[in-house]
Design a protein around this motif. Structure first.
Motif, PDB file in Angstrom:
ATOM      1  N   ASP A 316      -5.365 -13.120  32.570  1.00 49.38           N
ATOM      2  CA  ASP A 316      -4.066 -11.956  32.959  1.00 49.38           C
ATOM      3  C   ASP A 316      -5.691 -10.921  33.404  1.00 49.38           C
ATOM      4  O   ASP A 316      -6.587 -10.627  33.576  1.00 49.38           O
ATOM      5  CB  ASP A 316      -3.506 -11.624  31.171  1.00 49.38           C
ATOM      6  CG  ASP A 316      -5.515 -11.502  30.210  1.00 49.38           C
ATOM      7  OD1 ASP A 316      -6.083 -11.066  30.816  1.00 49.38           O
ATOM      8  OD2 ASP A 316      -4.868 -11.601  29.166  1.00 49.38           O
ATOM      9  N   GLY A 317      -3.992  -9.976  33.456  1.00 52.07           N
ATOM     10  CA  GLY A 317      -4.524  -9.090  34.034  1.00 52.07           C
ATOM     11  C   GLY A 317      -5.546  -8.118  33.446  1.00 52.07           C
ATOM     12  O   GLY A 317      -6.456  -7.444  34.220  1.00 52.07           O
ATOM     13  N   THR A 323     -12.862  -7.742  34.335  1.00 51.93           N
ATOM     14  CA  THR A 323     -14.365  -9.053  34.743  1.00 51.93           C
ATOM     15  C   THR A 323     -14.801  -8.101  35.856  1.00 51.93           C
ATOM     16  O   THR A 323     -16.469  -7.391  35.994  1.00 51.93           O
ATOM     17  CB  THR A 323     -14.147  -9.822  35.181  1.00 51.93           C
ATOM     18  OG1 THR A 323     -13.241 -10.806  34.316  1.00 51.93           O
ATOM     19  CG2 THR A 323     -14.371 -10.605  35.946  1.00 51.93           C
ATOM     20  N   ARG A 324     -13.715  -7.279  36.507  1.00 54.34           N
ATOM     21  CA  ARG A 324     -14.698  -6.648  37.698  1.00 54.34           C
ATOM     22  C   ARG A 324     -15.059  -5.607  37.042  1.00 54.34           C
ATOM     23  O   ARG A 324     -15.963  -5.190  37.771  1.00 54.34           O
ATOM     24  CB  ARG A 324     -13.313  -5.980  38.657  1.00 54.34           C
ATOM     25  CG  ARG A 324     -13.413  -5.114  39.531  1.00 54.34           C
ATOM     26  CD  ARG A 324     -13.109  -4.635  40.365  1.00 54.34           C
ATOM     27  NE  ARG A 324     -12.389  -3.258  41.474  1.00 54.34           N
ATOM     28  CZ  ARG A 324     -13.254  -3.120  42.038  1.00 54.34           C
ATOM     29  NH1 ARG A 324     -13.619  -4.813  42.950  1.00 54.34           N
ATOM     30  NH2 ARG A 324     -13.371  -2.390  43.512  1.00 54.34           N
ATOM     31  N   ARG A 325     -14.543  -4.950  36.171  1.00 54.85           N
ATOM     32  CA  ARG A 325     -15.019  -3.632  35.420  1.00 54.85           C
ATOM     33  C   ARG A 325     -17.087  -4.152  35.771  1.00 54.85           C
ATOM     34  O   ARG A 325     -18.107  -3.286  35.507  1.00 54.85           O
ATOM     35  CB  ARG A 325     -15.229  -3.418  34.218  1.00 54.85           C
ATOM     36  CG  ARG A 325     -15.614  -1.774  33.643  1.00 54.85           C
ATOM     37  CD  ARG A 325     -14.933  -1.118  32.579  1.00 54.85           C
ATOM     38  NE  ARG A 325     -15.212   0.305  32.148  1.00 54.85           N
ATOM     39  CZ  ARG A 325     -15.869  -0.360  31.045  1.00 54.85           C
ATOM     40  NH1 ARG A 325     -16.591  -1.593  30.637  1.00 54.85           N
ATOM     41  NH2 ARG A 325     -16.915   0.845  30.661  1.00 54.85           N
ATOM     42  N   ALA A 326     -17.048  -5.012  34.618  1.00 51.85           N
ATOM     43  CA  ALA A 326     -17.894  -5.557  34.776  1.00 51.85           C
ATOM     44  C   ALA A 326     -19.187  -6.413  35.434  1.00 51.85           C
ATOM     45  O   ALA A 326     -20.913  -5.398  35.364  1.00 51.85           O
ATOM     46  CB  ALA A 326     -17.939  -6.973  33.434  1.00 51.85           C
ATOM     47  N   GLY A 345      -7.046 -24.469  30.318  1.00 49.00           N
ATOM     48  CA  GLY A 345      -6.753 -23.693  29.104  1.00 49.00           C
ATOM     49  C   GLY A 345      -6.496 -22.492  29.357  1.00 49.00           C
ATOM     50  O   GLY A 345      -7.495 -21.907  30.423  1.00 49.00           O
ATOM     51  N   LYS A 346      -5.787 -21.744  28.325  1.00 47.20           N
ATOM     52  CA  LYS A 346      -6.179 -20.038  28.301  1.00 47.20           C
ATOM     53  C   LYS A 346      -7.972 -20.052  28.030  1.00 47.20           C
ATOM     54  O   LYS A 346      -7.821 -18.518  28.255  1.00 47.20           O
ATOM     55  CB  LYS A 346      -5.547 -19.195  27.750  1.00 47.20           C
ATOM     56  CG  LYS A 346      -5.268 -19.417  25.675  1.00 47.20           C
ATOM     57  CD  LYS A 346      -4.341 -19.100  25.734  1.00 47.20           C
ATOM     58  CE  LYS A 346      -4.258 -19.011  24.356  1.00 47.20           C
ATOM     59  NZ  LYS A 346      -4.196 -20.498  23.423  1.00 47.20           N
TER      60      LYS A 346
END
Length: 602
Positions: A316-317, A323-326, A345-346
């Motif tokens: 999700d957003g 993810t980008r920050r990490a 799957g989520k």
């Protein structure tokens, strides 16, 4: 006056700690002559060059020249201070440490350490009680049914000591008072409400004990399972305690550290269940941040023992933003990164339950490089055939290139950007070299960038931000109501999201108050606006919050409706049978949203 571990205690630990046995907990060793040999844990190698001398109580690597005593080894492997290394080894060797002050020697134990140990023992005891409640009592049966239906085995429940906190919120206080714990000790334990000390912080929840690196329980996390969702957040987590700092702790690190060292990699995933699912599938190098964004201290815990980091956050957003920050954080530590993209799957637990262990393992093995992941996401957002699309994508990707520590990697990624968006390489290189000026030009040329820049100087009181502000007060129940109806991804205004997430952090750390919320905001202008606005709702908080929730929910529904309309417009033109079925589903969803909006009075 500060207390220090006495020299006599250090000497006793040094004499009793068997350096070979200690290092063998981390590195396989083989005896050759008088010394022991293995592959160095401090750098990657295939041929053993790491030697340990039992006689000299010393290790040395002929490859990277790492060397030292058993204390140095623990300091490097566990990323701890000298004093903490002595304490870890003292426990292993069964030595009771004594402390001294700068002046006369004192045989008394350090008061702070003693209190840490007492709270650790308390949490360990409670974790065992909660585990018993889950596994052996009728009251915990519904929670046991829930977790086992999600595919978690009895062996895994035992390993992670998953439990259940009783619905009776006074049970825990009564139980502990009968064990002769003092009122002050319990009041400051983090297990009870600060305003109502007889009320347990965790009740009627699935409980996840949080372990330190030695495997001792130091904190708790609890998942909401039943009841009125408007009154309880999905997860509650312990705040910082004398024995626990969430920013430098990783969930399941005690179980994962050996597998991390052996595989030279680690998975950072979203939460407790994700991490547990990976471990149950045999992927034992998974850990998770604890109710907060990934921190530099958490990366430092694994930095010296990994060759790469894999990220497994939600799609999700909020998950994509995390993810980008990490990625940027890990790259600034000069650690290569891959992204696990889950299909079907989520989260890992759902995929494990639906498709099985092998499928989840394959998803991990198919993890893609971070630069490929970021480029693919940019292509989804920015059109590559327009000048503005090329410029905005470049500006965003430049931040990633800037985080890389190797010039060859920088050059290769710049070339990848140019190929993906059909940009002249020399033009891209000039803009990257002058990226600060380029960023400034973009903010002036691009309305979206300019809006963001203006927002840093002046906080605009939008209707959405004003709605979120109604939940800023001393009573967390109103924000709980809002959080159960609204997600941060439903909010369009950046400042609304900032305020919402700040309140969420305060709630999770059991420190929800106006002052803590204001301290969490990033500018004086923002704080001043909140203070000046919140007084409008002081006389009718309940009505204001209820109206705000309806307003925000309606906006979120309208946002979903607009997205559906776009998808419907695309599918109307298609003649494929599968697209017709999808179109029918989307029309039903839109109809349901229309019905909800029509029956919602704001």
């Amino acid at each position: 006056m500060a207390n220090f571990i006495s020299k006599e205690s250090i000497d006793e630990v040094s004499s009793k700690a068997d350096i070979v046995s200690i290092i063998q907990e981390y590195v396989p060793l083989e005896q050759k002559g008088n010394d022991w040999w293995g592959c160095c844990p401090f750098h990657h190698e295939k041929t053993p060059s790491f030697s340990v001398s039992a006689d000299k109580k010393f290790y040395y690597c002929f490859g990277c020249h790492a060397s030292g005593t058993v204390f140095n080894f623990i300091m490097q492997m566990e990323n701890v201070s000298y004093g903490e290394a002595v304490e870890i080894l003292a426990k292993k060797a069964g030595v009771q440490l004594r402390y001294t002050q700068k002046g006369p020697e004192s045989n008394a134990e350090d008061p702070k350490k003693k209190l840490k140990d007492e709270y650790t023992q308390l949490y360990t005891r409670i974790a065992s009680s909660f585990h018993y409640m889950l596994m052996e009592t009728e009251s915990g049966k519904f929670a046991l049914d829930y977790i086992t239906k999600r595919g978690i085995t009895k062996e895994t429940l035992e390993k992670f000591k998953i439990g259940y906190s009783p619905a009776d919120r006074k049970w825990l206080r009564n139980f502990l008072e009968k064990k002769n714990y003092s009122k002050q000790f319990l009041d400051e334990s983090g297990l009870f409400s600060k305003k109502y000390p007889e009320i347990a912080f965790f009740s009627d929840r699935l409980m996840f004990p949080i372990f330190n690196r030695e495997g001792e329980v130091v904190a708790m996390g609890g998942r909401f399972l039943r009841g009125d969702p408007e009154k309880s957040p999905k997860y509650l987590n312990s705040g910082d305690l004398i024995q626990y700092k969430k920013g430098n702790t990783l969930y399941a690190f005690n179980f994962a550290k050996q597998a991390i060292r052996e595989n030279r990699k680690v998975i950072f995933c979203e939460g407790y269940m994700d991490c547990i699912a990976y471990h149950q599938c045999g992927i034992k190098y998974a850990v998770a941040p604890l109710g907060t964004a990934l921190t530099d201290d958490q990366i430092t815990l694994v930095k010296n023992i990994v060759d790469e980091i894999l990220l497994s956050f939600d799609s999700d957003g909020a998950g994509q933003k995390a993810t980008r920050r990490a990625i940027l954080m890990c790259r600034r530590h000069n650690i290569p990164v891959k992204i696990i993209q889950l299909h079907g799957g989520k989260d890992p637990a759902e995929i494990m339950q639906t498709f099985g262990v092998e499928y989840l393992t394959n998803e991990v093995n198919k993890a893609i490089l971070d630069n490929d992941f970021l480029i693919s996401k940019l292509l989804e957002v920015y059109p590559k055939d327009t000048p503005m699309g090329k410029s905005r994508a470049s500006l965003e990707f430049f931040e990633y290139i800037d985080s890389l520590q190797d010039n060859i990697q920088k050059e290769a990624c710049l070339e990848q950007l140019c190929q993906a968006f059909q940009i002249d390489k020399e033009a891209a290189r000039k803009d990257f070299v002058n990226r600060k000026d380029f960023s400034s030009r973009m903010k002036n040329a691009d309305p979206e960038q300019k809006k963001a820049a203006d927002g840093q100087q002046k906080i605009i009181l939008t209707a959405e931000l004003q709605a979120v502000m109604t939940a800023v007060n001393e009573d967390p129940q109103y924000f709980q109501q809002m959080q159960n109806e609204i997600q941060d991804t439903d909010l369009e205004d950046e400042n609304s999201r900032k305020l919402f997430l700040t309140m969420k952090d305060c709630m999770q750390s059991n420190n929800f108050s106006v002052s803590s919320i204001l301290n969490g905001l990033d500018s004086d202008a923002f704080r001043e606006l909140v203070i000046n606005t919140m007084h409008k709702f002081s006389d009718s908080i309940s009505e204001s919050v209820e109206g705000s929730i309806k307003y925000l929910k309606r906006n979120a529904l309208q946002k979903k409706k607009n997205l559906l309309k776009g998808k419907i417009d695309q599918l109307v033109k298609s003649s494929l049978p599968e697209d017709k079925n999808l179109l029918s589903d989307f029309l039903k969803q839109k109809q349901e949203i229309d019905f909800q909006i029509e029956n919602m009075k704001v």
